[in-house]
Motif scaffolding. Sequence first.
Motif, PDB file in Angstrom:
ATOM      1  N   GLU A 267      -4.533 -12.405   4.602  1.00 26.13           N
ATOM      2  CA  GLU A 267      -4.117 -12.078   3.397  1.00 26.13           C
ATOM      3  C   GLU A 267      -2.809 -11.510   3.445  1.00 26.13           C
ATOM      4  O   GLU A 267      -1.959 -11.810   2.532  1.00 26.13           O
ATOM      5  CB  GLU A 267      -5.240 -11.243   2.774  1.00 26.13           C
ATOM      6  CG  GLU A 267      -4.862 -10.777   1.369  1.00 26.13           C
ATOM      7  CD  GLU A 267      -5.238 -11.714   0.241  1.00 26.13           C
ATOM      8  OE1 GLU A 267      -5.995 -12.885   0.331  1.00 26.13           O
ATOM      9  OE2 GLU A 267      -5.271 -11.362  -0.940  1.00 26.13           O
ATOM     10  N   LEU A 268      -2.697 -10.275   4.360  1.00 27.00           N
ATOM     11  CA  LEU A 268      -1.504  -9.500   4.162  1.00 27.00           C
ATOM     12  C   LEU A 268      -0.378 -10.475   4.909  1.00 27.00           C
ATOM     13  O   LEU A 268       0.818 -10.183   4.461  1.00 27.00           O
ATOM     14  CB  LEU A 268      -1.760  -8.384   5.072  1.00 27.00           C
ATOM     15  CG  LEU A 268      -2.202  -7.306   3.736  1.00 27.00           C
ATOM     16  CD1 LEU A 268      -2.581  -6.064   4.643  1.00 27.00           C
ATOM     17  CD2 LEU A 268      -1.043  -6.751   2.920  1.00 27.00           C
ATOM     18  N   THR A 269      -0.704 -11.283   5.969  1.00 24.11           N
ATOM     19  CA  THR A 269       0.478 -11.998   6.609  1.00 24.11           C
ATOM     20  C   THR A 269       1.237 -12.757   5.497  1.00 24.11           C
ATOM     21  O   THR A 269       2.182 -12.953   5.400  1.00 24.11           O
ATOM     22  CB  THR A 269       0.045 -12.820   7.725  1.00 24.11           C
ATOM     23  OG1 THR A 269      -0.840 -11.657   8.542  1.00 24.11           O
ATOM     24  CG2 THR A 269       0.824 -13.693   8.397  1.00 24.11           C
ATOM     25  N   HIS A 270       0.032 -13.722   4.677  1.00 25.74           N
ATOM     26  CA  HIS A 270       0.731 -14.525   3.577  1.00 25.74           C
ATOM     27  C   HIS A 270       1.349 -13.714   2.795  1.00 25.74           C
ATOM     28  O   HIS A 270       2.503 -14.146   2.229  1.00 25.74           O
ATOM     29  CB  HIS A 270      -0.731 -15.017   3.157  1.00 25.74           C
ATOM     30  CG  HIS A 270      -0.143 -15.662   1.683  1.00 25.74           C
ATOM     31  ND1 HIS A 270       0.398 -16.793   1.640  1.00 25.74           N
ATOM     32  CD2 HIS A 270      -0.821 -15.483   0.400  1.00 25.74           C
ATOM     33  CE1 HIS A 270       0.604 -17.255   0.330  1.00 25.74           C
ATOM     34  NE2 HIS A 270       0.010 -16.231  -0.574  1.00 25.74           N
ATOM     35  N   ALA A 271       0.916 -12.528   2.173  1.00 29.83           N
ATOM     36  CA  ALA A 271       1.509 -11.671   1.145  1.00 29.83           C
ATOM     37  C   ALA A 271       3.151 -11.444   1.520  1.00 29.83           C
ATOM     38  O   ALA A 271       4.107 -11.372   1.081  1.00 29.83           O
ATOM     39  CB  ALA A 271       0.775 -10.638   0.624  1.00 29.83           C
ATOM     40  N   ILE A 272       3.033 -10.869   2.965  1.00 30.98           N
ATOM     41  CA  ILE A 272       4.289 -10.536   3.428  1.00 30.98           C
ATOM     42  C   ILE A 272       5.160 -11.763   3.597  1.00 30.98           C
ATOM     43  O   ILE A 272       6.583 -11.652   3.036  1.00 30.98           O
ATOM     44  CB  ILE A 272       4.180  -9.982   5.068  1.00 30.98           C
ATOM     45  CG1 ILE A 272       3.568  -8.325   4.645  1.00 30.98           C
ATOM     46  CG2 ILE A 272       5.448  -9.664   5.514  1.00 30.98           C
ATOM     47  CD1 ILE A 272       2.932  -7.697   5.756  1.00 30.98           C
ATOM     48  N   ALA A 273       4.733 -12.798   3.910  1.00 32.70           N
ATOM     49  CA  ALA A 273       5.682 -14.297   3.929  1.00 32.70           C
ATOM     50  C   ALA A 273       6.303 -14.449   2.632  1.00 32.70           C
ATOM     51  O   ALA A 273       7.372 -14.674   2.431  1.00 32.70           O
ATOM     52  CB  ALA A 273       5.055 -15.301   4.508  1.00 32.70           C
ATOM     53  N   GLU A 274       5.414 -14.182   1.549  1.00 33.62           N
ATOM     54  CA  GLU A 274       5.766 -14.391   0.124  1.00 33.62           C
ATOM     55  C   GLU A 274       6.932 -13.461  -0.189  1.00 33.62           C
ATOM     56  O   GLU A 274       7.777 -13.782  -0.917  1.00 33.62           O
ATOM     57  CB  GLU A 274       4.614 -14.400  -0.821  1.00 33.62           C
ATOM     58  CG  GLU A 274       3.540 -15.597  -0.642  1.00 33.62           C
ATOM     59  CD  GLU A 274       4.411 -17.037  -0.952  1.00 33.62           C
ATOM     60  OE1 GLU A 274       5.039 -17.118  -2.186  1.00 33.62           O
ATOM     61  OE2 GLU A 274       4.332 -17.909   0.007  1.00 33.62           O
TER      62      GLU A 274
END
Length: 398
Positions: A387-394
């Motif tokens: 979840e955080l990896t995705h949010a950081i990429a966004e």
Amino acid sequence: MSDAPKSTAPKSLARRPAWPTSVSRPVVTPLQPSVVYSSPDPDGLDQQYEDGSGFTYAREGHPNATVLAQKIDSLEGVDGGIITGSGMSAVGAVFLGVLQAGDHIIGADQLYGRTLRLMTEDLPKFGVDTTLADPTDADAIAAAIQPNTKMVVVEVVSNPTIRVADMEGIAKLCHDRGLLLMVDNTFTTPRSYLPFENGADIVIHSVTKLLAGHSDATLGYAVAKDPALMDKINVANVTWGLTPSPFDCWLAERGLQSFDLRYDRAEATATALSEALSGLDGVTKVLHPSRPDHPDHNRVAQVLGHRPGNMMSFEVAGGRAAANALTNAARDLPFAPTLGDVGTTLSHPASSSHRALTEEGRAALGISEGFFRVSVGLEDPQLLIDELTHAIAESQKA
Ligand SMILES: *Cc1c(COP(=O)(O)O)cnc(C)c1O
């Protein structure tokens, strides 16, 4: 035989029948909401007031607070602690019980925001002065000592910058100079740090956070090693009416049953999450005591004994725009300014706890618009990392 009409009134004045007796006892602590307790006679009441042998009035004490206090006492390795209505009222009870006009106290410069406010804005109204100093440097604390200094107040790990205080140096200083050492052990909990084994005189907790652990009870805990000091703190708690609700105590005791398991799980996940985030594009900083690049790495093992805890912070590039994109993308993580819940929460100090500071003031602490604090909870670690990896990429597309 009387001619009087039959009465339909109750046959007894008692509001309730006698409590049923049982040779067995409940496994779960009963919830006891009674505000008042009836005593057998004035002699019995005298005795209760003199030797504390029974409950009288809930503000003065009740069984659910006593049971909870004893459980936290056993975690901290101490006797005689009390429960208060919030973490802040624990701080307040200590200050009211220990300090008087003319005293001076030293506070760590990154204490919990309300504690800082209490020290710098409220205590001066009562003639008590505060100096703030950097707790990662015992010499800075020493330099703040005045002839009327009574106490030093520290948190072992700072919020949200995750700095680890020089607890050994500060404890030695307090001991040498005859100052009381008060430790707010909320972040570290007795699982990471035992203040009384390391020279503290007074410990407080926001029980609201990790100890109760479910974000459904607001409570505090305060204890002093010296019984005479403890008595003063207890009197302040009762007189100023800082005492807790039985229901909150009951909930917190329930939460405490799983405290050690929750702490261990959240800590392991925080360590894994720190490792995962530190390798990502756009992440400029990861702060967790488990990291070899932590600014206080040289004392982490000595202070925390390889128990880095569940609290971590990280920074992404891109300022406020990236921060907005990150929180919008992390839909399943509550963006909420509390910590220690069963669920992971994300907070953004620049817009919450540290919004009153100037941008330069925040910069001095390393808190930029891209800075986030994570209170790691009990979710599946991989789902949280994803979840955080995705949010950081966004956030980096913003
Ligand atoms: C939350 C907190 C407090 C205050 O506790 P409340 O229960 O919110 O009053 C004090 N110290 C620390 C370190 C905290 O995190």
